[in-house]
Write a protein that holds these residues in place. Sequence first.
Motif, PDB file in Angstrom:
ATOM      1  N   SER A   1       0.835  -1.193   0.000  1.00 22.47           N
ATOM      2  CA  SER A   1       0.000   0.000   0.000  1.00 22.47           C
ATOM      3  C   SER A   1       0.874   1.249   0.000  1.00 22.47           C
ATOM      4  CB  SER A   1      -0.916   0.019   1.230  1.00 22.47           C
ATOM      5  OG  SER A   1      -1.820  -1.045   1.185  1.00 22.47           O
TER       6      SER A   1
ATOM      7  N   PRO B   1       2.326   4.830   1.148  1.00 21.86           N
ATOM      8  CA  PRO B   1       2.436   5.392   2.493  1.00 21.86           C
ATOM      9  C   PRO B   1       1.321   6.400   2.747  1.00 21.86           C
ATOM     10  CG  PRO B   1       4.096   6.336   1.036  1.00 21.86           C
ATOM     11  CD  PRO B   1       3.462   5.207   0.286  1.00 21.86           C
TER      12      PRO B   1
ATOM     13  N   TRP C   1       6.608  16.508   6.304  1.00 17.83           N
ATOM     14  CA  TRP C   1       7.669  15.670   5.749  1.00 17.83           C
ATOM     15  C   TRP C   1       9.029  16.320   5.972  1.00 17.83           C
ATOM     16  CZ3 TRP C   1      11.532  16.339   2.240  1.00 17.83           C
ATOM     17  CH2 TRP C   1      12.138  15.200   1.721  1.00 17.83           C
TER      18      TRP C   1
ATOM     19  N   ASP D   1       9.910  11.903  -3.069  1.00 20.32           N
ATOM     20  CA  ASP D   1       9.589  10.809  -2.147  1.00 20.32           C
ATOM     21  C   ASP D   1       8.129  10.388  -2.222  1.00 20.32           C
ATOM     22  OD1 ASP D   1       9.886   8.934  -0.084  1.00 20.32           O
ATOM     23  OD2 ASP D   1       9.420  10.433   1.457  1.00 20.32           O
ATOM     24  N   ARG D   2       7.197  11.345  -2.264  1.00 21.97           N
ATOM     25  CA  ARG D   2       5.777  11.027  -2.087  1.00 21.97           C
ATOM     26  C   ARG D   2       4.908  11.218  -3.325  1.00 21.97           C
ATOM     27  NH1 ARG D   2       4.110   9.667   3.032  1.00 21.97           N
ATOM     28  NH2 ARG D   2       5.969   9.154   4.257  1.00 21.97           N
TER      29      ARG D   2
END
Length: 659
Positions: free
Chosen positions: A20, A22, A30, A94-95
Amino acid sequence: MKTIPRALPIIAGIFAAVFSPPAPITPSAWANQHFFLPDGERKSQLIDLSRTPHLVEPLDALGPDAPDNEIAVMKSAQSAFTTLLQIAACHSIDRDPCDMMIVQPTDSALGDFNSQKLGRALELSPIMRKKVFPQTARAGNASKTYEKKFSPDCSLFLSLASSTADLRSKTIKKALCDEIDEYPADLNDQGDPLDMIRARQISFLRSGTWKRAYFSTPTIKGASSIESKFEAGDQRRWTMVCPHCDDDNLQFEWSEKNRHFEFDPKPPYRARYIPPCCGVVIEGWQKFAVYATGRWVATAPGEGRYKSYHFDALSSPFVPWDEIAKEYVAAGDNPIKLKAFWNLTLGLPFELKGEAPEFDRLLARREDYKQGHVPARGLLFVMGADVQHTGIWVEGVAFASNGESWSVVHDFLEGDTTDHKGGAFAKLEKLYDQKFPDAFGGTRLVDCMAIDAGDGGRANQVYRFCRGRARAFAIKGVSGWSAPAIGTPIQVDIKLSGKKIKKGATLWPVGTWALKATFYSNLVKDGRRAGAEQDPDGYCHHHAGCDERYFKQQTAEYLKTTVRRGRTVKEWQETGPNHLLDCRIYAMAMAEYLGLSRLTADQWAAIAKERGVPQVLQQPDLLAPDAVKIAAAEPAPVRPLLTRRPKKRGMTIHSRGVF
């Protein structure tokens, strides 16, 4: 067998945790966990955004879960928004992996941003070291100097606003545009760079997932890109709580008419703020606690308006108020310094006045000092030359420490300019070597001579003339409001004895736009000839030999507002021959090169001693107009300030040390 059903939820939970995505996290949250500061006082430490709360809202607006597509930030210098830009890019790596672009205005800005800021930030963060492929990775996945790869098909491109190749060849989801006021208005006749960047995001318009941010210190009022972006948004300002009456609508503002920011005219300045809510003084030491109570408030909300922000040094947690007062006092009425104060300290566009006075008014205020003589207070003596096909226009100008100037000599050196040793250049050589009498019985050589090697078709002749003459500078005028008076020199090719010598000459860029604004601002000032008690700083003196032709040429331009490809620009427009105006601007550039606006009182005193000024006058007010009416000293020839060619930019080598 009976235990299997009970194990299935556990196994399913494990797989869900592994595969899944994050949990969503805002860029600010962050950053507090993963972003390490690449420079500054807390270099290499994990960032703590509670110390800079003004960054949180605009930063989170750039997150993938925020509804905002576009933001604009009009800011002062040292306001930490470059850090915000880095965090936004790192959080996305990163996201929210996608193709992104960070656009810088110049090669030097791009290189510095990459090596000193973003590159260090990527190295300091453990999670970034895992995500971003190194340049030593396998060829297909390797990052490059200006392309940070962080997945097999995603990259962060570091691009140049002056490169059509950078701006036309990539499809991107996010664009972070830094210092947009320094972008060219029209890139190689192909349009506004900002329009090119928008075109790179068309693929994401339907999904609505695109992001675009504009950051910049402003430049000229009415022609500033970030000003127009800010005004098109909802114009958010940092709004705080008054420590005396608890009014929660306090905004630190600069106003020339109704000034709430007060200070003493001399150190230690004791800067303070008088809030309009209650009128009780907020002292400088209280500023930072008041800043911490702030929040962003939209002052022009409306349908279709995106979030736009203005932030300046008055509110900044990094700049004490006394420092702001010091900068304002130091600027005086110098247009270049005032522009820097408004842009870099207040984060506001500077309103420029570009009107020259009528030439007949200048004719009427001429003075009776001797043409061809360097006046007593003219410690710097420089010359500008404009090369034409039929001759060379020249003007020699002397400058005092307060920016006052005296036209010493001007002329048109008629003759052929195809030979750097003959014709008009032979006459220019005589001026270069000429010893001009001064007010103290000595003689003076020209300290620096700027010769235009621009678009007149005589560049090679100028290069060859300047080659081997330490006080002669080949220059080229550069347009744009962000160009410095004298820029970083470049090496250019030169043809010598029929052969092409690579990098055989040095060419110095001169930012003519701001210098013209300064000259016209000084030219309209009234002095003693108009009944004033004294001549103001920057006042322009002219001898009786300055005739109608001279003044018509020096007032032959005005500041015109035009619209180019949809962008409003302010640029200089000629009204007639302007050769002597160009000569004056080139001379001003040489004065700035020698340190006119940077030298200290002690350095000016050292120059006065070098110039042969009598000892009795060598004080901080050494050359006040009334003080120089004493008898001249014994005759003494004086060497020019510049005795050999400087090897580094920003270093002027004088006969008695380096200033």
